[in-house]
Write a protein that holds these residues in place. Structure first.
Motif, PDB file in Angstrom:
ATOM      1  N   ALA A 111       0.818  -1.207   0.000  1.00 52.38           N
ATOM      2  CA  ALA A 111       0.000   0.000   0.000  1.00 52.38           C
ATOM      3  C   ALA A 111       0.854   1.261   0.000  1.00 52.38           C
ATOM      4  N   HIS A 112       2.085   1.179   0.489  1.00 56.27           N
ATOM      5  CA  HIS A 112       3.006   2.313   0.462  1.00 56.27           C
ATOM      6  C   HIS A 112       3.987   2.215  -0.709  1.00 56.27           C
ATOM      7  N   LEU A 113       3.630   1.422  -1.727  1.00 50.00           N
ATOM      8  CA  LEU A 113       4.389   1.307  -2.977  1.00 50.00           C
ATOM      9  C   LEU A 113       5.810   0.831  -2.744  1.00 50.00           C
ATOM     10  N   ILE A 114       5.961  -0.141  -1.844  1.00 46.23           N
ATOM     11  CA  ILE A 114       7.271  -0.732  -1.552  1.00 46.23           C
ATOM     12  C   ILE A 114       7.302  -2.122  -2.176  1.00 46.23           C
ATOM     13  N   PRO A 115       8.115  -2.354  -3.207  1.00 45.97           N
ATOM     14  CA  PRO A 115       8.146  -3.680  -3.850  1.00 45.97           C
ATOM     15  C   PRO A 115       8.759  -4.733  -2.934  1.00 45.97           C
ATOM     16  N   VAL A 116       8.244  -5.940  -3.080  1.00 47.82           N
ATOM     17  CA  VAL A 116       8.675  -7.064  -2.253  1.00 47.82           C
ATOM     18  C   VAL A 116       9.103  -8.196  -3.169  1.00 47.82           C
ATOM     19  N   ALA A 117      10.155  -8.889  -2.800  1.00 45.48           N
ATOM     20  CA  ALA A 117      10.643 -10.050  -3.548  1.00 45.48           C
ATOM     21  C   ALA A 117      10.136 -11.321  -2.885  1.00 45.48           C
ATOM     22  N   VAL A 118       9.527 -12.200  -3.659  1.00 46.16           N
ATOM     23  CA  VAL A 118       9.007 -13.485  -3.180  1.00 46.16           C
ATOM     24  C   VAL A 118       9.899 -14.580  -3.750  1.00 46.16           C
ATOM     25  N   GLY A 120      13.017 -14.600  -3.935  1.00 46.23           N
ATOM     26  CA  GLY A 120      14.064 -13.992  -4.744  1.00 46.23           C
ATOM     27  C   GLY A 120      13.590 -13.378  -6.039  1.00 46.23           C
ATOM     28  N   ARG A 121      12.299 -13.423  -6.342  1.00 45.68           N
ATOM     29  CA  ARG A 121      11.767 -12.852  -7.582  1.00 45.68           C
ATOM     30  C   ARG A 121      11.043 -11.548  -7.252  1.00 45.68           C
ATOM     31  N   PRO A 122      11.463 -10.456  -7.832  1.00 47.72           N
ATOM     32  CA  PRO A 122      10.855  -9.160  -7.479  1.00 47.72           C
ATOM     33  C   PRO A 122       9.422  -9.063  -8.019  1.00 47.72           C
ATOM     34  N   PHE A 123       8.586  -8.504  -7.220  1.00 49.37           N
ATOM     35  CA  PHE A 123       7.184  -8.294  -7.580  1.00 49.37           C
ATOM     36  C   PHE A 123       6.901  -6.809  -7.401  1.00 49.37           C
ATOM     37  N   GLY A 124       6.832  -6.090  -8.528  1.00 44.78           N
ATOM     38  CA  GLY A 124       6.682  -4.641  -8.467  1.00 44.78           C
ATOM     39  C   GLY A 124       5.367  -4.104  -8.985  1.00 44.78           C
ATOM     40  N   VAL A 125       4.517  -4.966  -9.539  1.00 42.95           N
ATOM     41  CA  VAL A 125       3.203  -4.512 -10.025  1.00 42.95           C
ATOM     42  C   VAL A 125       2.261  -4.524  -8.826  1.00 42.95           C
ATOM     43  N   LEU A 126       2.175  -3.395  -8.145  1.00 46.97           N
ATOM     44  CA  LEU A 126       1.433  -3.301  -6.894  1.00 46.97           C
ATOM     45  C   LEU A 126       0.070  -2.663  -7.127  1.00 46.97           C
ATOM     46  N   PRO A 127      -0.954  -3.115  -6.409  1.00 51.15           N
ATOM     47  CA  PRO A 127      -2.286  -2.502  -6.577  1.00 51.15           C
ATOM     48  C   PRO A 127      -2.305  -1.077  -6.035  1.00 51.15           C
ATOM     49  N   LEU A 128      -2.951  -0.192  -6.743  1.00 49.76           N
ATOM     50  CA  LEU A 128      -2.996   1.216  -6.351  1.00 49.76           C
ATOM     51  C   LEU A 128      -4.190   1.570  -5.487  1.00 49.76           C
ATOM     52  N   LEU A 129      -5.201   0.693  -5.411  1.00 50.87           N
ATOM     53  CA  LEU A 129      -6.356   1.021  -4.578  1.00 50.87           C
ATOM     54  C   LEU A 129      -6.000   1.089  -3.093  1.00 50.87           C
ATOM     55  N   PRO A 130      -5.229   0.138  -2.521  1.00 48.81           N
ATOM     56  CA  PRO A 130      -4.809   0.329  -1.116  1.00 48.81           C
ATOM     57  C   PRO A 130      -3.984   1.597  -0.902  1.00 48.81           C
ATOM     58  N   THR A 131      -3.220   1.989  -1.892  1.00 51.14           N
ATOM     59  CA  THR A 131      -2.451   3.237  -1.759  1.00 51.14           C
ATOM     60  C   THR A 131      -3.376   4.436  -1.647  1.00 51.14           C
ATOM     61  N   LEU A 132      -4.425   4.456  -2.450  1.00 49.25           N
ATOM     62  CA  LEU A 132      -5.379   5.563  -2.369  1.00 49.25           C
ATOM     63  C   LEU A 132      -6.090   5.581  -1.021  1.00 49.25           C
ATOM     64  N   VAL A 133      -6.383   4.407  -0.481  1.00 50.72           N
ATOM     65  CA  VAL A 133      -7.031   4.348   0.835  1.00 50.72           C
ATOM     66  C   VAL A 133      -6.089   4.881   1.916  1.00 50.72           C
ATOM     67  N   PRO A 180       7.706 -12.531   6.371  1.00 52.51           N
ATOM     68  CA  PRO A 180       8.002 -13.978   6.427  1.00 52.51           C
ATOM     69  C   PRO A 180       9.335 -14.315   5.773  1.00 52.51           C
ATOM     70  N   ARG A 181       9.757 -15.556   5.959  1.00 48.58           N
ATOM     71  CA  ARG A 181      11.095 -15.926   5.493  1.00 48.58           C
ATOM     72  C   ARG A 181      11.207 -15.926   3.973  1.00 48.58           C
ATOM     73  N   ASP A 182      10.112 -16.237   3.285  1.00 48.61           N
ATOM     74  CA  ASP A 182      10.183 -16.291   1.828  1.00 48.61           C
ATOM     75  C   ASP A 182       9.970 -14.933   1.176  1.00 48.61           C
ATOM     76  N   MET A 183       9.845 -13.875   1.961  1.00 49.14           N
ATOM     77  CA  MET A 183       9.660 -12.534   1.432  1.00 49.14           C
ATOM     78  C   MET A 183      10.755 -11.624   1.956  1.00 49.14           C
ATOM     79  N   ALA A 184      11.059 -10.620   1.174  1.00 53.12           N
ATOM     80  CA  ALA A 184      12.063  -9.645   1.583  1.00 53.12           C
ATOM     81  C   ALA A 184      11.851  -8.372   0.782  1.00 53.12           C
ATOM     82  N   VAL A 185      12.227  -7.284   1.402  1.00 52.14           N
ATOM     83  CA  VAL A 185      12.172  -5.994   0.715  1.00 52.14           C
ATOM     84  C   VAL A 185      13.374  -5.889  -0.205  1.00 52.14           C
ATOM     85  N   THR A 186      13.134  -5.460  -1.428  1.00 51.35           N
ATOM     86  CA  THR A 186      14.226  -5.408  -2.397  1.00 51.35           C
ATOM     87  C   THR A 186      15.299  -4.389  -2.000  1.00 51.35           C
TER      88      THR A 186
END
Length: 539
Positions: A111-118, A120-133, A180-186
């Motif tokens: 929601a704060h537009l911070i990409p997370v790697a799952v 080791g694979r980066p996931f940057g296509v984040l939903p914008l509706l939680p950001t607007l909220v 969690p262990r399988d997630m990390a901030v890029t």
């Protein structure tokens, strides 16, 4: 006999002096009531922060700032917990309180537009509706805090914005450590900066809404920048309407493909509900894609590309909002969609023209719509940059809405119509249209009238004689019986070189004037010859 007022007792204030007359009867209860009232009157009132007054001690201000900042953080996180539980349950995983709380952490980062790697694979296509909220929530809390502190821009607004930025940045770093262990901030520094920018922008919106624009801003916006802001609002609303229209038409045209995709990835009502919730979260991203498509920039998913002019086929992710993209063939009439942003630019130019007024100079008529177009173009390019990103490094990576192309297309399709609508007639006056027979302006007509009223000089009369071969006399001079030059009336028979009926009639009247001048010259010659003949006969 006059009576003097009793003198107060020595050593006592006048208000507490005893009367010399008969003392009233006082009971024990009356004496206690008087003492209580006297103590109540000398007690200092408690200073509490009041809306719009700015009162309160330093601890009171700190308490208000803490309530606003931590309230925004905790409220945003709490709102995401049931969403995390719903998505977890519809995915076939058992829902627990600890699991929902843990799943809400990456959602808060997203929601704060911070990409997370799952894994080791980066996931940057984040939903914008939680950001607007989150932006709306932080803006509301900031507005409440600045009003409680007094509503002063210089004294209270800075503290509110700084507290929101610091709280969001600190919680973002803490949330990155709790993943969690399988997630990390890029990038931890990027997460801190991203959360601070989102919170600071939202806090600034809330503060300006509560306190109003500063006096310096109001002075600047009182001129043509205010008209540019009005045009930008109208043009931005027009582009948003264009995006909604394009997305609605695309959903209606590909409703069967969207339904097949949703049924394939989520069989069953419960799983389909989860996909629906996730698709609603990406609805602002779909609007950004529709706007990019309408502007001509297009949308790219991996090697697939779709736009109003061409399309490149390629694999698409099995997700309902992506199924609306035409990547095989584009309808021929789809090219006409680029006219919709032009209409938005025309509406923005009309808004600028109305805000400027009729007596605005040409420079302001050009600067206002141009500035509005730049603001709208930047406002369209920023969401296009935020809505896309990496997609786990697979065949669908990356998802791009081409923000630079969106910026350029918005400047052309919105800026040029806005400038022509606002300053087109004024600019046309400074552009020569045709050759020397062009219609004269009011300045030219005034100069011609002044030249006609002016008495010709000797040099001009000599030049007329040299060019026309006539005697150096004015064309409208009168001749008496003796052939002497009479009174001069330079405007009695003057023929205007300019008539308002058109160039053809002007030329004809000018020719008639030349013929009349030739006849007058012949008459004067005959008159002179007759006078000489009579003189010879008299001799």
């Amino acid at each position: 006999m006059s009576t003097t007022p009793p003198r107060p007792a020595r050593g006592r204030p006048a208000s507490r002096a005893r009367s010399t007359g008969p003392a009233p009867e006082r009971s024990r209860g009356g004496r206690a009531t008087a003492v209580a009232e006297r103590e109540r009157g000398h007690r200092r009132p408690v200073r509490t922060p009041t809306r719009g007054t700015g009162t309160g001690t330093g601890l009171d201000r700190l308490r208000i700032l803490l309530v606003a900042t931590m309230g925004a953080v905790l409220a945003g996180y709490t709102m995401l917990v049931p969403v995390a539980a719903l998505l977890t349950g519809t995915g076939g995983v058992e829902v627990t309180a600890d699991g929902a709380l843990a799943t809400a952490v990456p959602l808060w980062l997203a929601a704060h537009l911070i990409p997370v790697a799952v894994d080791g694979r980066p996931f940057g296509v984040l939903p914008l509706l939680p950001t607007l909220v989150v932006v709306a929530l932080v803006a509301f809390c900031s507005r409440w805090a600045v009003l409680r502190l007094g509503g002063r821009v210089r004294h209270d607004a800075g503290a509110v914005v700084a507290s929101q930025v610091g709280a969001a940045a600190a919680v973002a770093v803490l949330a990155g450590a709790l993943l969690p262990r399988d997630m990390a901030v890029t990038a931890p520094w990027a997460s801190m900066m991203g959360a601070g920018l989102v919170a600071g922008t939202a806090a600034g919106i809330g503060v300006v809404h509560a306190c109003g624009a500063p006096a310096a801003w109001q002075r600047v916006l009182s001129g043509w920048p205010g008209a540019a802001l009005a045009g930008a609002r109208v043009a931005a609303a027009g582009l948003l309407l264009v995006a909604a229209l394009v997305l609605t038409v695309a959903l209606l045209a590909s409703a069967s493909d969207v339904a097949d995709t949703a049924e394939r990835i989520a069989p069953g009502a419960w799983a389909g509900f989860g996909v629906l919730v996730l698709s609603v979260g990406y609805l602002p991203n779909a609007l950004v894609g529709a706007l990019s498509w309408a502007l001509g920039a297009g949308v790219s998913v991996g090697i697939a590309r779709s736009g109003p002019f061409d399309a490149e086929p390629g694999p698409l992710p099995p997700f309902p909002p992506v199924a609306v993209l035409p990547v095989t063939t584009v309808p021929t009439a789809a090219v006409l969609v680029v006219l919709l942003p032009v209409v938005a630019g025309v509406l923005g130019g009309i808004a600028c023209r109305r805000a400027l007024g009729e007596d605005a100079p040409v420079v302001e008529r050009v600067a206002a719509p141009a500035t509005a177009a730049v603001v709208v173009a930047v406002g369209a390019a920023v969401p296009a940059a935020l809505a896309g990103g990496a997609l786990a490094g697979g065949p669908y990576d990356p998802v791009s809405f081409h923000p630079w192309a969106v910026l350029g297309c918005a400047l052309l399709l919105v800026g040029i119509p806005a400038v022509l609508t606002c300053a087109g007639t004024e600019l046309a006056r400074h552009v020569p249209m045709g050759g020397t027979d062009r219609p004269r302006t009011a300045v030219d007509r005034a100069r011609a009238a002044r030249d006609r009223r002016r008495t010709p000089t000797v040099a001009e009369l000599v030049e007329r004689r040299r060019t026309a071969g006539a005697p150096v006399r004015r064309a409208d001079a009168t001749w008496d019986d003796d052939g002497e030059h009479g009174d001069v009336h330079p405007h009695r028979h003057a023929v205007s070189d300019e008539e308002p009926d058109g160039a053809g009639r002007t030329a004809s009247r000018r020719g008639a004037a030349d013929e009349g001048a030739s006849e007058r010259d012949r008459d004067r010659g005959d008159h002179v010859a007759d006078r000489d003949h009579r003189a010879d006969r008299a001799d």
